[in-house]
Design an enzyme around this catalytic site. Structure first.
Site, PDB file in Angstrom:
ATOM      1  N   THR A  15       0.839  -1.212   0.000  1.00  0.00           N
ATOM      2  CA  THR A  15       0.000   0.000   0.000  1.00  0.00           C
ATOM      3  C   THR A  15       0.867   1.253   0.000  1.00  0.00           C
ATOM      4  OG1 THR A  15      -1.464  -1.308   1.408  1.00  0.00           O
ATOM      5  CG2 THR A  15      -2.075   0.975   1.046  1.00  0.00           C
ATOM      6  N   ALA A  16       1.973   1.230   0.770  1.00  0.00           N
ATOM      7  CA  ALA A  16       2.834   2.426   0.843  1.00  0.00           C
ATOM      8  C   ALA A  16       3.425   2.742  -0.530  1.00  0.00           C
ATOM      9  CB  ALA A  16       3.944   2.208   1.872  1.00  0.00           C
ATOM     10  N   GLU A  49      -6.011  -2.514   7.350  1.00  0.00           N
ATOM     11  CA  GLU A  49      -7.280  -2.371   6.647  1.00  0.00           C
ATOM     12  C   GLU A  49      -8.179  -1.299   7.256  1.00  0.00           C
ATOM     13  OE1 GLU A  49      -7.363  -6.548   4.460  1.00  0.00           O
ATOM     14  OE2 GLU A  49      -8.696  -6.513   6.206  1.00  0.00           O
ATOM     15  N   LYS A  78     -15.903   4.540   8.132  1.00  0.00           N
ATOM     16  CA  LYS A  78     -15.431   4.414   9.524  1.00  0.00           C
ATOM     17  C   LYS A  78     -15.571   5.769  10.211  1.00  0.00           C
ATOM     18  CE  LYS A  78     -11.129   3.590  12.117  1.00  0.00           C
ATOM     19  NZ  LYS A  78      -9.699   3.230  12.020  1.00  0.00           N
ATOM     20  N   VAL A 185      14.740  -7.632  -5.954  1.00  0.00           N
ATOM     21  CA  VAL A 185      16.000  -6.883  -5.863  1.00  0.00           C
ATOM     22  C   VAL A 185      16.949  -7.634  -4.935  1.00  0.00           C
ATOM     23  CG1 VAL A 185      17.024  -4.751  -4.949  1.00  0.00           C
ATOM     24  CG2 VAL A 185      15.007  -4.648  -6.445  1.00  0.00           C
ATOM     25  N   THR A 344      -2.845   4.286  12.173  1.00  0.00           N
ATOM     26  CA  THR A 344      -2.226   5.530  11.722  1.00  0.00           C
ATOM     27  C   THR A 344      -1.154   5.349  10.646  1.00  0.00           C
ATOM     28  OG1 THR A 344      -0.825   5.263  13.673  1.00  0.00           O
ATOM     29  CG2 THR A 344      -2.582   6.883  13.814  1.00  0.00           C
TER      30      THR A 344
HETATM   31  C1  LIG Z   1      -0.694  -6.480  12.411  1.00  0.00           C
HETATM   32  C2  LIG Z   1      -0.723  -5.196  11.608  1.00  0.00           C
HETATM   33  C3  LIG Z   1      -1.899  -4.453  11.526  1.00  0.00           C
HETATM   34  C4  LIG Z   1      -1.923  -3.242  10.820  1.00  0.00           C
HETATM   35  N1  LIG Z   1      -3.067  -2.490  10.787  1.00  0.00           N
HETATM   36  C5  LIG Z   1      -3.048  -1.288  10.182  1.00  0.00           C
HETATM   37  C6  LIG Z   1      -4.204  -0.475  10.104  1.00  0.00           C
HETATM   38  O1  LIG Z   1      -5.273  -0.828  10.583  1.00  0.00           O
HETATM   39  N2  LIG Z   1      -4.116   0.711   9.469  1.00  0.00           N
HETATM   40  C7  LIG Z   1      -2.961   1.141   8.889  1.00  0.00           C
HETATM   41  O2  LIG Z   1      -2.913   2.259   8.347  1.00  0.00           O
HETATM   42  N3  LIG Z   1      -1.885   0.359   8.889  1.00  0.00           N
HETATM   43  C8  LIG Z   1      -1.892  -0.818   9.513  1.00  0.00           C
HETATM   44  N4  LIG Z   1      -0.784  -1.604   9.493  1.00  0.00           N
HETATM   45  C9  LIG Z   1       0.363  -1.154   8.716  1.00  0.00           C
HETATM   46  C10 LIG Z   1       0.098  -1.469   7.247  1.00  0.00           C
HETATM   47  O3  LIG Z   1      -0.051  -2.864   7.084  1.00  0.00           O
HETATM   48  C11 LIG Z   1       1.221  -0.976   6.377  1.00  0.00           C
HETATM   49  O4  LIG Z   1       1.549   0.342   6.714  1.00  0.00           O
HETATM   50  C12 LIG Z   1       0.798  -0.980   4.922  1.00  0.00           C
HETATM   51  O5  LIG Z   1       0.290  -2.241   4.566  1.00  0.00           O
HETATM   52  C13 LIG Z   1       1.929  -0.610   4.044  1.00  0.00           C
HETATM   53  O6  LIG Z   1       2.897  -1.631   4.059  1.00  0.00           O
HETATM   54  P1  LIG Z   1       4.154  -1.440   3.155  1.00  0.00           P
HETATM   55  O7  LIG Z   1       3.702  -1.111   1.776  1.00  0.00           O
HETATM   56  O8  LIG Z   1       5.078  -0.508   3.814  1.00  0.00           O
HETATM   57  O9  LIG Z   1       4.860  -2.881   3.202  1.00  0.00           O
HETATM   58  P2  LIG Z   1       4.436  -4.291   2.514  1.00  0.00           P
HETATM   59  O10 LIG Z   1       2.971  -4.446   2.339  1.00  0.00           O
HETATM   60  O11 LIG Z   1       5.152  -5.335   3.322  1.00  0.00           O
HETATM   61  O12 LIG Z   1       5.092  -4.223   1.066  1.00  0.00           O
HETATM   62  C14 LIG Z   1       6.462  -4.405   0.887  1.00  0.00           C
HETATM   63  C15 LIG Z   1       6.728  -4.488  -0.605  1.00  0.00           C
HETATM   64  O13 LIG Z   1       8.128  -4.552  -0.818  1.00  0.00           O
HETATM   65  C16 LIG Z   1       8.400  -5.591  -1.727  1.00  0.00           C
HETATM   66  N5  LIG Z   1       9.774  -6.067  -1.488  1.00  0.00           N
HETATM   67  C17 LIG Z   1      10.390  -6.298  -0.301  1.00  0.00           C
HETATM   68  N6  LIG Z   1      11.662  -6.707  -0.521  1.00  0.00           N
HETATM   69  C18 LIG Z   1      11.836  -6.713  -1.869  1.00  0.00           C
HETATM   70  C19 LIG Z   1      12.921  -7.059  -2.717  1.00  0.00           C
HETATM   71  N7  LIG Z   1      14.103  -7.484  -2.235  1.00  0.00           N
HETATM   72  N8  LIG Z   1      12.750  -6.964  -4.049  1.00  0.00           N
HETATM   73  C20 LIG Z   1      11.585  -6.535  -4.586  1.00  0.00           C
HETATM   74  N9  LIG Z   1      10.521  -6.209  -3.819  1.00  0.00           N
HETATM   75  C21 LIG Z   1      10.643  -6.300  -2.488  1.00  0.00           C
HETATM   76  C22 LIG Z   1       7.336  -6.637  -1.427  1.00  0.00           C
HETATM   77  O14 LIG Z   1       7.189  -7.524  -2.493  1.00  0.00           O
HETATM   78  C23 LIG Z   1       6.126  -5.734  -1.257  1.00  0.00           C
HETATM   79  O15 LIG Z   1       5.605  -5.391  -2.512  1.00  0.00           O
HETATM   80  C24 LIG Z   1      -0.755  -2.811  10.157  1.00  0.00           C
HETATM   81  C25 LIG Z   1       0.402  -3.580  10.213  1.00  0.00           C
HETATM   82  C26 LIG Z   1       0.435  -4.758  10.944  1.00  0.00           C
HETATM   83  C27 LIG Z   1       1.707  -5.553  11.009  1.00  0.00           C
END
Ligand SMILES: Cc1cc2nc3c(=O)[nH]c(=O)nc-3n(C[C@H](O)[C@H](O)[C@H](O)COP(=O)(O)OP(=O)(O)OC[C@H]3O[C@@H](n4cnc5c(N)ncnc54)[C@H](O)[C@@H]3O)c2cc1C
Length: 499
Positions: A15-16, A49, A78, A185, A344
């Protein structure tokens, strides 16, 4: 911003990553070329979510209508978070933390007066639930959609399926011209403290001018290749694990609140989607094993004999020292995580990208702009963290060591200590929040809800019985809220109208 087009490479398609891709493409247009690199084998974390109202601002900024994205992501509205079982104090077994709305100007002052009076031992109604419209909407399962004749905007957030929102944002970003590479990567090339290129497992080199590390808890670029220090929050946020299981959607109607229920060693979220309810037990592994947590969650959900599989996750709670380091911005879980209690994380993603774009526009890559930006983001993390820590510090459960240790924890920031002292010594909390300039993280209404919501009031023996203002007439408040609530549609009907 230079006339030359800059190459922004985003590592990570969670999502980020996709939120960042959309915001960069939207705000910077032809000034940048944006590429997202992600590994489908590694995948995304797949939780996260629930949102704050900031996510509405995100979709509004991109000009994406609710009818376009909400049904595609099984999303619901929400209006806030219901906290259940965090206090054993009679009458304070639950309370609702409402999202701020324009209407708060009418009802929050009455709440503050009553809470102040109650803190001075007057007989005043000081539980938050009767003072805020979003609380009434949640209790009645009404959608927070103000009709045209209603003169105030009502702030709200969403619940959504993390995988579907990722796919939606990916398609939207690609439509804006973002390039999408599916590659793992395996190396990050760094020269003179700057990243020059990423190396994919097939040997392909991915060069860029600026890199956004959205690789999740792995933090491949920022913490990995650049060695940006990570500052853990473990001394005052004990939770480091989660176990997650879905249940069918509530046949009685879709909630428009996240429900946070206290458990033996943490709490469980209940997030209503149109397709299912998402549930997750967030707990501290120092107090219970993964098996114990799963059993407690299954018992809570009535799934003790069910074949539904549970997913176990580890959480890395804390933040990087500097979000922007060299030519890399850490974002999302790679940047930090303050456990999900107030949902958050995506709020911070958006604030980070918006702040970064503003700093870049104003000052290019100037160290002053970078340092100001890093200070502001760090302060935001600490401000949000303090509010979340306060939940644990003022909890009123006594049944397990987990809750007792949280209540006895003295590892608090000076800011939070001053808030708690102000509350328990009967001083003006609004004034203290203004003095510290922290309302930009959580408003006085939020702080009052939290402290009064757990039934935490000063020891009467230590304060005068004089309340400076007479408490508010609650019948007038109830009448006002009920009249307002009558204007809002049923949540399920509002969701159906989007399809
Ligand atoms: C238990 C839990 C509950 C949560 N609840 C909430 C909530 O209610 N509300 C909220 O705002 N946030 C919540 N969060 C946080 C939220 O899940 C994240 O902020 C959000 O999903 C964004 O994640 P991200 O994109 O940073 O990381 P990820 O979803 O982990 O994505 C990481 C990406 O990097 C890629 N990647 C990693 N290494 C490599 C590599 N070497 N080569 C190529 N690609 C790579 C992966 O394939 C993936 O696409 C929660 C988190 C947890 C753990």
């Amino acid at each position: 911003m230079s006339e030359t087009q800059r190459n922004i490479v985003i590592l990570g398609g969670g999502t980020a990553g996709w939120m960042a891709a959309n915001l960069f493409a939207h705000h910077l247009g032809q000034a940048v070329s944006v590429t997202v690199v992600e590994s489908p084998e590694i995948g995304i974390i797949g939780v996260g979510e629930g949102s704050t109202p900031q996510l509405k601002a995100f979709f509004d900024t991109l000009g994406i209508a609710e009818a376009e994205w909400m049904p595609a992501c099984n999303a619901t509205y929400k209006t806030g978070i219901g906290f259940r079982g965090w206090s054993d104090a009679p009458g304070f077994e639950s309370y609702f933390h409402p999202f701020p709305t324009d209407l708060d100007g009418f009802t929050a002052p009455a709440f503050f007066v009553n809470a102040y009076a109650r803190r001075h031992n007057a007989d005043a109604w000081a539980h938050p639930d009767r003072f805020f419209l979003p609380t009434a909407l949640a209790a009645r399962r009404l959608a927070p959609l103000a009709p045209d004749h209603f003169p105030f905007q009502i702030g709200y957030g969403y619940h959504f399926d993390a995988h579907l929102v990722g796919a939606f944002l990916r398609d939207h970003a690609v439509g804006l011209g973002v390039k999408h590479l599916q590659r793992r990567v395996v190396d990050v090339a760094v020269a003179d403290d700057a990243v020059t290129h990423l190396v994919a497992e097939d040997g392909v080199s991915i060069p860029g001018d600026f890199f956004i590390d959205c690789s999740g808890f792995r933090s491949v670029i920022a913490q990995g290749a650049l060695g940006v220090p990570f500052l853990p929050f473990a001394s005052n946020l004990f939770n480091d694990s989660a176990v997650v299981m879905p249940t069918p959607r509530d046949p009685g109607g879709t909630n428009c609140q996240t429900i946070s229920t206290a458990m033996q060693h943490g709490w469980v979220w209940g997030i209503p989607l149109t397709s299912r309810t998402g549930n997750g037990y967030v707990y501290a592994a120092g107090y219970c094993s993964a098996d114990e947590a799963e059993t407690e969650l299954r018992a809570h959900l009535g799934l003790l004999d069910s074949a539904v599989e549970a997913r176990h996750l580890k959480m890395k709670v804390g933040r990087v020292a500097d979000s922007w380091s060299g030519n890399c911005l850490a974002l999302g879980l790679a940047q930090g995580f303050i456990e999900p209690l107030e949902a958050t994380a995506l709020h911070i993603v958006q604030a980070t990208v918006e702040g970064f774009v503003a700093a870049w526009r104003d000052g290019g890559f100037s160290p002053t702009h970078r340092d100001d930006f890093n200070r502001a983001i760090a302060a935001r993390y600490e401000g949000i963290r303090d509010y979340i820590v306060c939940h644990y510090r003022v909890n009123r459960r006594t049944g397990t060591a987990y809750w007792r240790d949280n209540a006895a924890n003295h590892e608090l920031s000076d800011s939070l200590k001053a808030i708690i002292t102000c509350w328990f010594t009967g001083r003006d909390l609004e004034e203290e929040i203004a003095r510290q300039d922290i309302a930009k993280y959580y408003s006085p209404a939020s702080w009052h809800c939290l402290l009064a919501g757990y039934g935490q009031f000063p020891d009467p023996a230590k304060l005068s019985r004089d309340a400076p203002l007479p408490p508010t007439d609650m019948a007038a408040v109830d009448d006002f809220i009920a009249r307002c609530a009558m204007n809002f549609p049923a949540h399920d009907e509002a969701l159906a109208a989007l399809r």
